[in-house]
Write an enzyme that holds these catalytic residues in place. Structure first.
Site, PDB file in Angstrom:
ATOM      1  N   CYS A 145      -4.853   2.522  -3.539  1.00 41.08           N
ATOM      2  CA  CYS A 145      -3.611   3.038  -2.951  1.00 41.08           C
ATOM      3  C   CYS A 145      -2.467   2.038  -3.138  1.00 41.08           C
ATOM      4  O   CYS A 145      -1.620   1.863  -2.238  1.00 41.08           O
ATOM      5  CB  CYS A 145      -3.769   3.372  -1.467  1.00 41.08           C
ATOM      6  SG  CYS A 145      -5.037   4.586  -1.156  1.00 41.08           S
TER       7      CYS A 145
ATOM      8  N   ASP B 202       3.410  -4.541   7.920  1.00 40.92           N
ATOM      9  CA  ASP B 202       2.183  -3.755   7.834  1.00 40.92           C
ATOM     10  C   ASP B 202       1.019  -4.743   7.960  1.00 40.92           C
ATOM     11  O   ASP B 202       0.716  -5.490   7.031  1.00 40.92           O
ATOM     12  CB  ASP B 202       2.167  -3.025   6.482  1.00 40.92           C
ATOM     13  CG  ASP B 202       0.826  -2.369   6.186  1.00 40.92           C
ATOM     14  OD1 ASP B 202      -0.132  -2.574   6.962  1.00 40.92           O
ATOM     15  OD2 ASP B 202       0.733  -1.663   5.172  1.00 40.92           O
TER      16      ASP B 202
ATOM     17  N   GLN C 146      -4.236  -5.160   6.862  1.00 41.38           N
ATOM     18  CA  GLN C 146      -5.267  -6.035   6.282  1.00 41.38           C
ATOM     19  C   GLN C 146      -5.288  -7.409   6.930  1.00 41.38           C
ATOM     20  O   GLN C 146      -6.122  -8.239   6.580  1.00 41.38           O
ATOM     21  CB  GLN C 146      -5.051  -6.184   4.769  1.00 41.38           C
ATOM     22  CG  GLN C 146      -5.249  -4.907   3.993  1.00 41.38           C
ATOM     23  CD  GLN C 146      -6.697  -4.424   3.981  1.00 41.38           C
ATOM     24  OE1 GLN C 146      -7.634  -5.189   4.211  1.00 41.38           O
ATOM     25  NE2 GLN C 146      -6.894  -3.142   3.715  1.00 41.38           N
TER      26      GLN C 146
ATOM     27  N   HIS D 148       0.876  -1.177   0.000  1.00 38.86           N
ATOM     28  CA  HIS D 148       0.000   0.000   0.000  1.00 38.86           C
ATOM     29  C   HIS D 148       0.915   1.229   0.000  1.00 38.86           C
ATOM     30  O   HIS D 148       2.049   1.175   0.520  1.00 38.86           O
ATOM     31  CB  HIS D 148      -0.826  -0.054   1.291  1.00 38.86           C
ATOM     32  CG  HIS D 148      -1.855   1.003   1.453  1.00 38.86           C
ATOM     33  ND1 HIS D 148      -1.549   2.267   1.867  1.00 38.86           N
ATOM     34  CD2 HIS D 148      -3.194   0.977   1.279  1.00 38.86           C
ATOM     35  CE1 HIS D 148      -2.660   2.983   1.951  1.00 38.86           C
ATOM     36  NE2 HIS D 148      -3.679   2.220   1.580  1.00 38.86           N
TER      37      HIS D 148
ATOM     38  N   LYS E  77     -10.277  -1.157  10.833  1.00 44.49           N
ATOM     39  CA  LYS E  77     -10.510  -2.291   9.932  1.00 44.49           C
ATOM     40  C   LYS E  77     -10.899  -3.544  10.721  1.00 44.49           C
ATOM     41  O   LYS E  77     -11.179  -4.579  10.141  1.00 44.49           O
ATOM     42  CB  LYS E  77      -9.262  -2.567   9.103  1.00 44.49           C
ATOM     43  CG  LYS E  77      -8.926  -1.430   8.122  1.00 44.49           C
ATOM     44  CD  LYS E  77      -7.784  -1.811   7.218  1.00 44.49           C
ATOM     45  CE  LYS E  77      -7.105  -0.644   6.549  1.00 44.49           C
ATOM     46  NZ  LYS E  77      -7.901   0.005   5.523  1.00 44.49           N
TER      47      LYS E  77
HETATM   48  N1  C6P Z   1      -6.154   0.467   3.118  1.00 42.93           N
HETATM   49  C1  C6P Z   1      -8.005   0.050   1.613  1.00 42.93           C
HETATM   50  O1  C6P Z   1      -9.105   0.314   1.131  1.00 42.93           O
HETATM   51  P1  C6P Z   1      -4.795   3.682   7.487  1.00 42.93           P
HETATM   52  O2  C6P Z   1      -5.381   4.543   6.408  1.00 42.93           O
HETATM   53  O3  C6P Z   1      -3.607   4.318   8.158  1.00 42.93           O
HETATM   54  O4  C6P Z   1      -5.815   3.152   8.455  1.00 42.93           O
HETATM   55  O5  C6P Z   1      -4.257   2.359   6.737  1.00 42.93           O
HETATM   56  C2  C6P Z   1      -3.368   2.482   5.666  1.00 42.93           C
HETATM   57  C3  C6P Z   1      -3.109   1.128   5.077  1.00 42.93           C
HETATM   58  C4  C6P Z   1      -1.835   0.590   5.208  1.00 42.93           C
HETATM   59  N2  C6P Z   1      -1.561  -0.634   4.738  1.00 42.93           N
HETATM   60  C5  C6P Z   1      -2.476  -1.392   4.135  1.00 42.93           C
HETATM   61  C6  C6P Z   1      -2.106  -2.769   3.667  1.00 42.93           C
HETATM   62  C7  C6P Z   1      -3.777  -0.896   3.966  1.00 42.93           C
HETATM   63  O6  C6P Z   1      -4.685  -1.650   3.359  1.00 42.93           O
HETATM   64  C8  C6P Z   1      -4.093   0.403   4.429  1.00 42.93           C
HETATM   65  C9  C6P Z   1      -5.464   0.985   4.206  1.00 42.93           C
HETATM   66  C10 C6P Z   1      -7.517   0.833   2.814  1.00 42.93           C
HETATM   67  O7  C6P Z   1      -7.319  -0.846   1.165  1.00 42.93           O
HETATM   68  C11 C6P Z   1      -7.732   2.298   2.639  1.00 42.93           C
HETATM   69  S1  C6P Z   1      -6.665   3.002   1.426  1.00 42.93           S
END
Ligand code: C6P
Length: 404
Positions: A362, A198, A201, A121, A224
């Site tokens: 993203c 990370d 997910q 991401h 999430k």
């Molecule tokens: N992905 C998706 O629709 P935040 O925004 O900080 O809570 O998470 C960022 C982030 C970082 N790593 C991964 C693997 C992610 O999937 C995400 C967030 C969402 O896939 C929103 S872009």
């Protein structure tokens, strides 16, 4: 097996109508829905104990502090961290990753290397690029194959004594591929590199065991995993958190301040400057309890059934291609239909009550790899049903007919 209807009754939004149709919520990868117990816990906090933490001697402040710290310990046990001070409250995965990259700015030197994967991401690419720009270190990328899996032999070949950090996601948000992080961590440690995972997910689907994984950092978001937005956790091994400088300066992260010099507080407070999202941190603990009461084995069984059914049904549609066909997958299906822009499908099925994400998610490098502008991503949660998948398949078929 889970009683899905009983579970769905915990989520008020799931009985809403959108565009006059029953909501089918398949955008769980972006954010999960919240059970009533989580929604209620937010109100209860503000109604009964709202106060600042770690500051007052008064009763409410102590109640709020206790609730916040109890939540930290709950999350420590959930991810099996050795110490509760290795669990930092953050505003989300993005914040956690930036905290670490900022810290490494004082460690990396020109010539050092940072290894990221092609499945990341943007949140786990851009901060490392910024770090490399600041320090003169070089960014190396683990390539992927057509199935959306990382090419492990290529990863092995990237490692050397120059490698100072390796970072990958546990599960890809755009494709749902589960990465072999245990292997990656072990190999990275063998050359002396630190590893950040990370877990954004992964945490809705599984319970990470950070000691068993032996990762140095594990970042995730609360929203999430049935928790409130603006919450997250950065796990860091004590030795690393002691080594890294603070990310932000301010109240509560200090031991002593004079104009000549400031000394910093012990962990975890060194990394928690200012008044945090107190309600959010406490209620993230409520969300973790909720998920554990359902049980991650049950969650996984339900999600495996949803993934298998969705994959089979979607592939009945002529011209439909699924991206991310590797064996090890979470409950995410990313797809396109020949000659149709993903946005068009997403917009039409939205009118039919079906919420999916369309676009690059993203993760533009993944889209570039497949030479596509984006995909339609259906990401399932344990509260979704087989009937909802059938409704999505029918809606996609209808959209395809309209657009062909
Ligand atoms: N992905 C998706 O629709 P935040 O925004 O900080 O809570 O998470 C960022 C982030 C970082 N790593 C991964 C693997 C992610 O999937 C995400 C967030 C969402 O896939 C929103 S872009």
């Amino acid at each position: 097996m889970l009683d899905i209807q009983k579970i769905r009754a915990n989520f008020p939004i799931l009985s809403e109508k959108v565009n006059g149709k029953p909501l089918v919520y398949f955008d769980n990868g972006a954010t999960s829905q919240k059970p009533q117990i989580v929604i209620d816990a937010i109100a209860t906090y503000y109604q009964e104990i709202n106060a600042n933490i770690h500051r007052g001697v008064h009763t409410l402040s102590q109640l709020a502090t206790d609730a916040y710290e109890i939540s930290r310990v709950k999350i420590q046990h959930h991810i099996n961290a050795k110490f509760s001070h290795e669990v930092l409250f953050t505003s989300g995965t993005t914040f956690g990753i930036n905290l670490v990259t900022n810290g490494f700015a004082s460690i990396l030197k020109p010539g050092d290397e940072v290894v990221v994967s092609s499945l990341e991401h943007h949140s786990n690419i851009v901060p490392w690029q910024m770090l490399c720009e600041r320090t003169g270190a070089t960014l190396k990328v683990i390539p992927m194959n057509e199935e959306g899996e990382l090419i492990i032999e290529a990863f092995d070949a990237l490692l050397s004594e120059k490698t100072k950090v390796v970072t990958v996601n546990h599960i890809s948000n755009a494709l749902g591929i589960i990465n072999p992080i245990k292997y990656i961590i072990e190999k990275a440690h063998a050359v002396g590199a630190a590893v950040l995972i990370d877990g954004a997910q992964a945490v809705p689907h599984l319970k990470p065991d950070v000691q068993d994984l032996d990762c140095d950092f594990y970042a995730f978001s609360g929203h999430k995993m049935c928790g409130p937005t603006g919450t997250g956790i950065l796990y860091g091994k004590e030795e690393w958190l002691n080594k890294l400088p603070p990310y932000q300066g301010g109240g509560e992260m200090i031991k002593e301040v004079t104009f000549e010099k400031t000394t910093y507080a012990d962990l975890p407070h060194k990394f928690e400057a200012g008044t945090p999202n107190i309600a959010g941190g406490i209620v993230l603990g409520t969300a973790v309890d909720y998920l554990n009461n359902i049980g991650f084995e049950n969650i996984q069984k339900q999600e495996e059934a949803l993934l298998a059914h969705a994959t089979k049904r979607l592939l009945e549609i002529e011209g439909l291609r699924i991206y991310g066909t590797g064996k090890n997958k979470a409950s995410v299906v990313s797809f396109n239909i020949d000659g149709i822009h993903p946005y068009d499908i997403g917009s039409i099925i939205d009118k039919l009550g079906i919420a999916v994400r369309t676009g690059h998610h993203c993760a533009q490098p993944i889209m570039n790899f497949f030479c596509i502008p984006g995909t339609i991503r259906a990401s399932f949660s344990f509260y979704n049903t087989i009937e909802e998948i059938d409704a999505m398949v029918e809606a996609v078929k209808k959209a395809k007919t309209m657009l062909s």
